[in-house]
Design an enzyme around this catalytic site. Sequence first.
Site, PDB file in Angstrom:
ATOM      1  N   HIS A   1      71.874  18.229  25.032  1.00 22.97           N
ATOM      2  CA  HIS A   1      72.425  18.650  26.160  1.00 22.97           C
ATOM      3  C   HIS A   1      73.954  19.037  25.856  1.00 22.97           C
ATOM      4  O   HIS A   1      74.455  18.069  24.983  1.00 22.97           O
ATOM      5  CB  HIS A   1      72.172  17.804  27.258  1.00 22.97           C
ATOM      6  CG  HIS A   1      72.826  18.072  28.651  1.00 22.97           C
ATOM      7  ND1 HIS A   1      74.208  18.199  28.991  1.00 22.97           N
ATOM      8  CD2 HIS A   1      72.267  19.042  29.600  1.00 22.97           C
ATOM      9  CE1 HIS A   1      74.306  18.706  30.313  1.00 22.97           C
ATOM     10  NE2 HIS A   1      73.098  19.252  30.563  1.00 22.97           N
TER      11      HIS A   1
ATOM     12  N   ASP B   1      64.726  19.739  31.177  1.00 24.71           N
ATOM     13  CA  ASP B   1      63.673  20.789  31.049  1.00 24.71           C
ATOM     14  C   ASP B   1      62.538  20.241  30.118  1.00 24.71           C
ATOM     15  O   ASP B   1      61.539  21.089  29.940  1.00 24.71           O
ATOM     16  CB  ASP B   1      64.363  22.080  30.620  1.00 24.71           C
ATOM     17  CG  ASP B   1      64.970  22.548  31.955  1.00 24.71           C
ATOM     18  OD1 ASP B   1      64.604  22.668  32.988  1.00 24.71           O
ATOM     19  OD2 ASP B   1      65.994  23.041  31.745  1.00 24.71           O
TER      20      ASP B   1
HETATM   21  C1  LIG Z   1      71.520  22.314  25.195  1.00 22.98           C
HETATM   22  C2  LIG Z   1      72.124  22.820  23.845  1.00 22.98           C
HETATM   23  C3  LIG Z   1      72.534  24.223  23.737  1.00 22.98           C
HETATM   24  C4  LIG Z   1      73.383  21.999  23.526  1.00 22.98           C
HETATM   25  O1  LIG Z   1      73.921  22.335  22.165  1.00 22.98           O
HETATM   26  P1  LIG Z   1      75.185  21.660  21.572  1.00 22.98           P
HETATM   27  O2  LIG Z   1      76.308  21.686  22.714  1.00 22.98           O
HETATM   28  O3  LIG Z   1      75.725  22.328  20.318  1.00 22.98           O
HETATM   29  O4  LIG Z   1      74.749  20.158  21.672  1.00 22.98           O
HETATM   30  P2  LIG Z   1      75.355  19.227  20.407  1.00 22.98           P
HETATM   31  O5  LIG Z   1      76.876  19.336  20.156  1.00 22.98           O
HETATM   32  O6  LIG Z   1      74.902  17.891  20.740  1.00 22.98           O
HETATM   33  O7  LIG Z   1      74.657  19.476  19.049  1.00 22.98           O
HETATM   34  C5  LIG Z   1      75.059  19.251  17.716  1.00 22.98           C
HETATM   35  C6  LIG Z   1      74.211  19.628  16.748  1.00 22.98           C
HETATM   36  O8  LIG Z   1      72.865  19.639  17.000  1.00 22.98           O
HETATM   37  C7  LIG Z   1      72.021  20.876  17.277  1.00 22.98           C
HETATM   38  N1  LIG Z   1      71.256  20.604  18.170  1.00 22.98           N
HETATM   39  C8  LIG Z   1      71.284  20.193  19.433  1.00 22.98           C
HETATM   40  N2  LIG Z   1      70.263  20.222  19.999  1.00 22.98           N
HETATM   41  C9  LIG Z   1      69.303  20.812  19.274  1.00 22.98           C
HETATM   42  C10 LIG Z   1      67.934  21.010  19.558  1.00 22.98           C
HETATM   43  N3  LIG Z   1      67.466  20.881  20.541  1.00 22.98           N
HETATM   44  N4  LIG Z   1      67.349  21.731  18.432  1.00 22.98           N
HETATM   45  C11 LIG Z   1      67.930  21.904  17.355  1.00 22.98           C
HETATM   46  N5  LIG Z   1      69.279  21.734  17.041  1.00 22.98           N
HETATM   47  C12 LIG Z   1      69.840  21.102  17.949  1.00 22.98           C
HETATM   48  C13 LIG Z   1      73.239  21.823  17.544  1.00 22.98           C
HETATM   49  O9  LIG Z   1      72.743  23.330  17.412  1.00 22.98           O
HETATM   50  C14 LIG Z   1      74.311  21.407  16.833  1.00 22.98           C
HETATM   51  O10 LIG Z   1      74.378  21.909  15.389  1.00 22.98           O
HETATM   52  P3  LIG Z   1      75.396  22.582  14.845  1.00 22.98           P
HETATM   53  O11 LIG Z   1      76.687  21.868  14.990  1.00 22.98           O
HETATM   54  O12 LIG Z   1      74.988  22.858  13.521  1.00 22.98           O
HETATM   55  O13 LIG Z   1      75.561  24.075  15.701  1.00 22.98           O
HETATM   56  C15 LIG Z   1      71.140  22.506  22.509  1.00 22.98           C
HETATM   57  O14 LIG Z   1      71.117  21.095  22.599  1.00 22.98           O
HETATM   58  C16 LIG Z   1      70.058  23.249  22.601  1.00 22.98           C
HETATM   59  O15 LIG Z   1      70.101  24.422  22.315  1.00 22.98           O
HETATM   60  N6  LIG Z   1      68.772  22.600  23.123  1.00 22.98           N
HETATM   61  C17 LIG Z   1      67.690  23.254  23.286  1.00 22.98           C
HETATM   62  C18 LIG Z   1      67.563  24.333  24.443  1.00 22.98           C
HETATM   63  C19 LIG Z   1      67.237  23.363  25.762  1.00 22.98           C
HETATM   64  O16 LIG Z   1      66.473  22.543  25.869  1.00 22.98           O
HETATM   65  N7  LIG Z   1      68.301  23.726  26.575  1.00 22.98           N
HETATM   66  C20 LIG Z   1      68.365  23.180  27.838  1.00 22.98           C
HETATM   67  C21 LIG Z   1      69.637  22.460  28.319  1.00 22.98           C
HETATM   68  S1  LIG Z   1      69.438  21.639  29.708  1.00 22.98           S
END
Ligand SMILES: CC(C)(COP(=O)(O)OP(=O)(O)OC[C@H]1O[C@@H](n2cnc3c(N)ncnc32)[C@H](O)[C@@H]1OP(=O)(O)O)[C@@H](O)C(=O)NCCC(=O)NCCS
Length: 453
Positions: A331, A390
Amino acid sequence: MAGFKLKVTPEMESLTDVCLSNSKMDVSLYGKYDVKRGLRDINGKGVLAGLTQISAIHSTDIVDGKVIPCEGRLYYRGYDIHELTQGFLKEGRFGFEEVAYLLLFGTLPDEKELASFRRILSEQRSLPRNFVRDVVMKAPSKDMINTLSRSVLTLYAYDTNADDTSLPNVLRQCLNLISVFPMLSVYGYHAYNHYIKGKSLYIHHPDPKLSVAENILRMLRPDKKYTHLEATILDLALVLHMEHGGGNNSTFTTHVVTSSGTDTYSAVAAALGSLKGPKHGGANIKVVKMFDEIKKEVKDWNDDEEVGNYLRKLLNREAFDKKGLIYGMGHAVYSISDPRAEIFKKFVEKLANEKGRTKDFALYNSVERLAPKIIAEERHIYKGVSANVDFYSGFVYSMLDLPTELYTPMFAIARIVGWSAHRMEELINMDKIIRPAYMNVKSVEDYITLEER
Ligand SMILES: CC(C)(COP(=O)(O)OP(=O)(O)OC[C@H]1O[C@@H](n2cnc3c(N)ncnc32)[C@H](O)[C@@H]1OP(=O)(O)O)[C@@H](O)C(=O)NCCC(=O)NCCS
């Protein structure tokens, strides 16, 4: 409806290459100029963009001057989401209408206020004459958020006072949209199911005495029947998706678009466009489809090593949609836990037991346990990753036999309440157009004539 195919030509592909080579940014520049990617720092803390009284999200505590990730907490108008949901569940009420009142008007309704708000919502639950025939049934789309946006934008044409942004008028428009979103979504699905999938068409009218969740199930099912547990869990899902601060992608979109002084229908259509994305509201469909793949590809669901290997494949873009994501995990703000996922999980287990889906539930549990460690091994994690709301909502919707096409609209049916509250808050408090800055990192070039290029 005849398909309309336009292909990407080789010419367009080479133009794409030109665009890429001239637009790709050196990632180190973000650090150099202290530009927050995604308007957040590495701990997930968003750039401060406004003030709100509608909701609060806590994901960190300050201990000895240091920012420490903590269990996620969510407050609607100052009330803890755990206590709010416990309150109406214990007292045996559906929560949608009561929590919508709280978010829109800032105070919990007493019995009389709640009864009159329920009556207002029922009165507003009506569409212009022949709207379903002339708009919803025409040019059905495979995507129900697209259908919903189209309906919202067309309602503008039917509203004789569409551009008036005075508060009473905006409230009238918002209450109408909150009331008709379930009809527009479910009827949009019936149109698609009939005209594109060739299934029988039926339209059930909502019952003014029923709650939003009950009406959704009534309008959706051929026999209009549902159990109390099904309606209770759908109601809970809607309440948990209703609001999530001013900074989430679709609500921030609402603020940005509202600040330009545009009409309610345009602002809501823009928010819907944002919600559709798989990184936002579109994630719940992805979770269920991803699990369908896991169930096919992993032979022993109890074998952590086999499940873990599949999760690694997801991250390495070797499986499912090859986007490198484990959907339902992570998230933008929460790290250790998402309180909405925790509240939901207790009910999911109950429903899974009742529906004979305990094996599926156990697999969800394993992925929830294994994924954070595996993501941390493969990515740079600054603030921790855990299951988000979700992760479970798609599973719940599948147990309620909701078609996948309606998963994201369920989010929209709930979040329209939050968007409405934020649109009104923006209109009440701000008279400035939102306009942040982008730093230009391209040097100035001397103009070259066509002949010399
Ligand atoms: C929600 C989301 C976009 C947040 O991403 P974010 O703000 O970059 O989150 P973080 O800073 O904690 O992420 C750190 C790293 O872990 C990765 N990461 C976080 N969640 C991940 C996931 N579910 N799958 C793969 N990688 C993930 C990010 O891409 C980031 O990597 P990077 O620095 O190489 O780009 C991301 O967690 C995601 O895409 N989740 C899957 C989609 C989802 O379930 N969305 C619903 C949200 S309510």
